[in-house]
Design a protein around this motif. Structure first.
Motif, PDB file in Angstrom:
ATOM      1  N   CYS A 138       0.851  -1.186   0.000  1.00 61.35           N
ATOM      2  CA  CYS A 138       0.000   0.000   0.000  1.00 61.35           C
ATOM      3  C   CYS A 138       0.885   1.233   0.000  1.00 61.35           C
ATOM      4  CB  CYS A 138      -0.939   0.015   1.208  1.00 61.35           C
ATOM      5  SG  CYS A 138      -0.096   0.112   2.804  1.00 61.35           S
ATOM      6  N   ARG A 139       0.356   2.328  -0.497  1.00 60.47           N
ATOM      7  CA  ARG A 139       1.095   3.580  -0.410  1.00 60.47           C
ATOM      8  C   ARG A 139       1.243   3.964   1.056  1.00 60.47           C
ATOM      9  NH1 ARG A 139      -0.298   8.289  -4.598  1.00 60.47           N
ATOM     10  NH2 ARG A 139       1.386   9.162  -3.363  1.00 60.47           N
ATOM     11  N   VAL A 140       2.336   4.602   1.385  1.00 59.00           N
ATOM     12  CA  VAL A 140       2.546   4.997   2.777  1.00 59.00           C
ATOM     13  C   VAL A 140       1.501   6.023   3.218  1.00 59.00           C
ATOM     14  CG1 VAL A 140       5.010   4.471   2.723  1.00 59.00           C
ATOM     15  CG2 VAL A 140       4.239   6.781   2.167  1.00 59.00           C
ATOM     16  N   THR A 141       0.878   6.690   2.260  1.00 58.34           N
ATOM     17  CA  THR A 141      -0.154   7.686   2.554  1.00 58.34           C
ATOM     18  C   THR A 141      -1.561   7.098   2.563  1.00 58.34           C
ATOM     19  OG1 THR A 141      -0.227   8.259   0.203  1.00 58.34           O
ATOM     20  CG2 THR A 141       1.219   9.587   1.615  1.00 58.34           C
ATOM     21  N   ASN A 142      -1.670   5.770   2.574  1.00 60.06           N
ATOM     22  CA  ASN A 142      -2.981   5.117   2.519  1.00 60.06           C
ATOM     23  C   ASN A 142      -3.182   4.253   3.768  1.00 60.06           C
ATOM     24  OD1 ASN A 142      -5.363   3.847   1.858  1.00 60.06           O
ATOM     25  ND2 ASN A 142      -4.721   3.220  -0.185  1.00 60.06           N
ATOM     26  N   PRO A 143      -3.498   4.872   4.914  1.00 63.44           N
ATOM     27  CA  PRO A 143      -3.659   4.096   6.146  1.00 63.44           C
ATOM     28  C   PRO A 143      -4.824   3.116   6.096  1.00 63.44           C
ATOM     29  CG  PRO A 143      -4.367   6.366   6.489  1.00 63.44           C
ATOM     30  CD  PRO A 143      -3.706   6.313   5.142  1.00 63.44           C
ATOM     31  N   ALA A 144      -5.857   3.406   5.306  1.00 64.11           N
ATOM     32  CA  ALA A 144      -7.002   2.497   5.222  1.00 64.11           C
ATOM     33  C   ALA A 144      -6.577   1.165   4.612  1.00 64.11           C
ATOM     34  CB  ALA A 144      -8.122   3.130   4.407  1.00 64.11           C
ATOM     35  N   SER A 145      -5.778   1.213   3.538  1.00 58.24           N
ATOM     36  CA  SER A 145      -5.305  -0.028   2.912  1.00 58.24           C
ATOM     37  C   SER A 145      -4.341  -0.763   3.834  1.00 58.24           C
ATOM     38  CB  SER A 145      -4.637   0.280   1.573  1.00 58.24           C
ATOM     39  OG  SER A 145      -4.398  -0.908   0.853  1.00 58.24           O
ATOM     40  N   ARG A 146      -3.532  -0.016   4.572  1.00 61.54           N
ATOM     41  CA  ARG A 146      -2.644  -0.647   5.550  1.00 61.54           C
ATOM     42  C   ARG A 146      -3.450  -1.435   6.574  1.00 61.54           C
ATOM     43  NH1 ARG A 146      -0.710   3.723   7.748  1.00 61.54           N
ATOM     44  NH2 ARG A 146       0.949   3.925   6.180  1.00 61.54           N
ATOM     45  N   ARG A 147      -4.541  -0.844   7.065  1.00 64.64           N
ATOM     46  CA  ARG A 147      -5.383  -1.535   8.052  1.00 64.64           C
ATOM     47  C   ARG A 147      -5.995  -2.804   7.462  1.00 64.64           C
ATOM     48  NH1 ARG A 147      -6.747   3.819   9.402  1.00 64.64           N
ATOM     49  NH2 ARG A 147      -8.630   3.734   8.128  1.00 64.64           N
ATOM     50  N   VAL A 148      -6.402  -2.752   6.203  1.00 68.03           N
ATOM     51  CA  VAL A 148      -6.962  -3.938   5.549  1.00 68.03           C
ATOM     52  C   VAL A 148      -5.935  -5.071   5.538  1.00 68.03           C
ATOM     53  CG1 VAL A 148      -7.743  -4.883   3.341  1.00 68.03           C
ATOM     54  CG2 VAL A 148      -8.635  -2.686   4.144  1.00 68.03           C
ATOM     55  N   LEU A 149      -4.715  -4.759   5.167  1.00 69.35           N
ATOM     56  CA  LEU A 149      -3.672  -5.780   5.116  1.00 69.35           C
ATOM     57  C   LEU A 149      -3.385  -6.355   6.502  1.00 69.35           C
ATOM     58  CD1 LEU A 149      -1.228  -4.092   2.575  1.00 69.35           C
ATOM     59  CD2 LEU A 149      -2.573  -6.161   2.189  1.00 69.35           C
ATOM     60  N   VAL A 150      -3.252  -5.492   7.483  1.00 67.43           N
ATOM     61  CA  VAL A 150      -2.943  -5.956   8.840  1.00 67.43           C
ATOM     62  C   VAL A 150      -4.092  -6.800   9.387  1.00 67.43           C
ATOM     63  CG1 VAL A 150      -2.522  -5.201  11.214  1.00 67.43           C
ATOM     64  CG2 VAL A 150      -1.329  -4.087   9.316  1.00 67.43           C
ATOM     65  N   LYS A 151      -5.335  -6.355   9.178  1.00 67.57           N
ATOM     66  CA  LYS A 151      -6.488  -7.128   9.649  1.00 67.57           C
ATOM     67  C   LYS A 151      -6.603  -8.473   8.932  1.00 67.57           C
ATOM     68  CE  LYS A 151      -9.482  -3.245  10.962  1.00 67.57           C
ATOM     69  NZ  LYS A 151     -10.734  -2.528  10.606  1.00 67.57           N
ATOM     70  N   SER A 152      -5.979  -8.587   7.789  1.00 73.29           N
ATOM     71  CA  SER A 152      -6.011  -9.837   7.016  1.00 73.29           C
ATOM     72  C   SER A 152      -4.824 -10.738   7.328  1.00 73.29           C
ATOM     73  CB  SER A 152      -6.062  -9.520   5.513  1.00 73.29           C
ATOM     74  OG  SER A 152      -7.209  -8.746   5.213  1.00 73.29           O
ATOM     75  N   GLY A 153      -4.017 -10.357   8.306  1.00 72.75           N
ATOM     76  CA  GLY A 153      -2.914 -11.204   8.741  1.00 72.75           C
ATOM     77  C   GLY A 153      -1.565 -10.896   8.119  1.00 72.75           C
ATOM     78  N   PHE A 154      -1.509  -9.918   7.209  1.00 74.66           N
ATOM     79  CA  PHE A 154      -0.246  -9.577   6.567  1.00 74.66           C
ATOM     80  C   PHE A 154       0.680  -8.883   7.565  1.00 74.66           C
ATOM     81  CE2 PHE A 154      -2.871 -10.373   2.971  1.00 74.66           C
ATOM     82  CZ  PHE A 154      -2.026 -10.706   1.927  1.00 74.66           C
ATOM     83  N   GLN A 155       1.969  -9.164   7.433  1.00 73.31           N
ATOM     84  CA  GLN A 155       2.982  -8.606   8.329  1.00 73.31           C
ATOM     85  C   GLN A 155       3.919  -7.711   7.544  1.00 73.31           C
ATOM     86  OE1 GLN A 155       4.596 -12.225   9.947  1.00 73.31           O
ATOM     87  NE2 GLN A 155       2.912 -12.467  11.394  1.00 73.31           N
TER      88      GLN A 155
END
Length: 201
Positions: free
Chosen positions: A146-163
């Protein structure tokens, strides 16, 4: 999601996984020609395109037709889906996974139309996408970014188990140049331990 969420699958083969993939509020299945108007309406958004690597802006009816045709083709370790609201059947975005190159890692990509942001729908779609990838293909690891300026996409990845793995730069057509991204990974073993999405998390 930055990496190739509307990239095209250019090889056909006999590998085809079952459809649709169901979640609570969304369903993943193949985009169709009757989705063209929704695709153009939602994808023709500079903010959406700027968060992706390969989505052009403006996004035309020809871009939508090409996506639908290419999504009908499948190859090993790859799939492209329409994200639909289960309540209406309307397309609200696109999700896919595919190797960036023949021997490379398998990347996931996704986008939702702006009217559907902030409702947890992208997280549901990514859970279903990850389940599909690991269930029907011999994949040991998925990558996402995700772009560093896209916290929403970051949250999606983290909530999906991505590290979190590292940071890098990638060229974005919609952003008009190179942009910094965060890269994430999800191993099959971690996915298995988190398979009951939302339980204990």
């Amino acid at each position: 999601m930055v990496v190739e969420s509307d990239g095209l699958l250019d090889e056909s083969c006999l590998v085809a996984a079952p459809l649709p993939q169901e979640a609570v509020h969304v369903r993943l299945d193949k985009p169709r020609m009757d989705d063209l108007a929704d695709l153009v309406f939602l994808a023709n958004n500079k903010t959406v395109a700027a968060n992706l690597a390969a989505m052009p802006h403006p996004y035309t009816i020809e871009n939508a037709r090409t996506l639908v045709k290419q999504a009908a083709r499948v190859r090993d370790k790859s799939a492209m889906f329409a994200i639909r609201l289960k309540s209406t059947g309307r397309l609200i975005g696109v999700a896919k996974y595919a190797p960036v190159d023949a021997e490379g890692p398998v990347h996931i990509g996704y986008w939702l139309g702006e009217p559907f942001w902030g409702q947890g729908l992208a997280t549901e779609a990514v859970h279903a996408l990850v389940d599909h990838a690991f269930t029907y293909h011999d994949i040991n690891e998925l990558q996402g970014s995700c772009r560093v300026t896209n916290p929403a996409s970051r949250r999606v990845l983290v909530k999906s188990g991505f590290q979190f793995r590292d940071q890098a730069m990638i060229r974005s057509i919609g952003a008009g140049g190179s942009v910094p991204i965060e890269r994430y990974t999800l191993e099959r073993t971690v996915w298995k331990s988190l398979k009951g999405w939302g339980q204990g998390r």
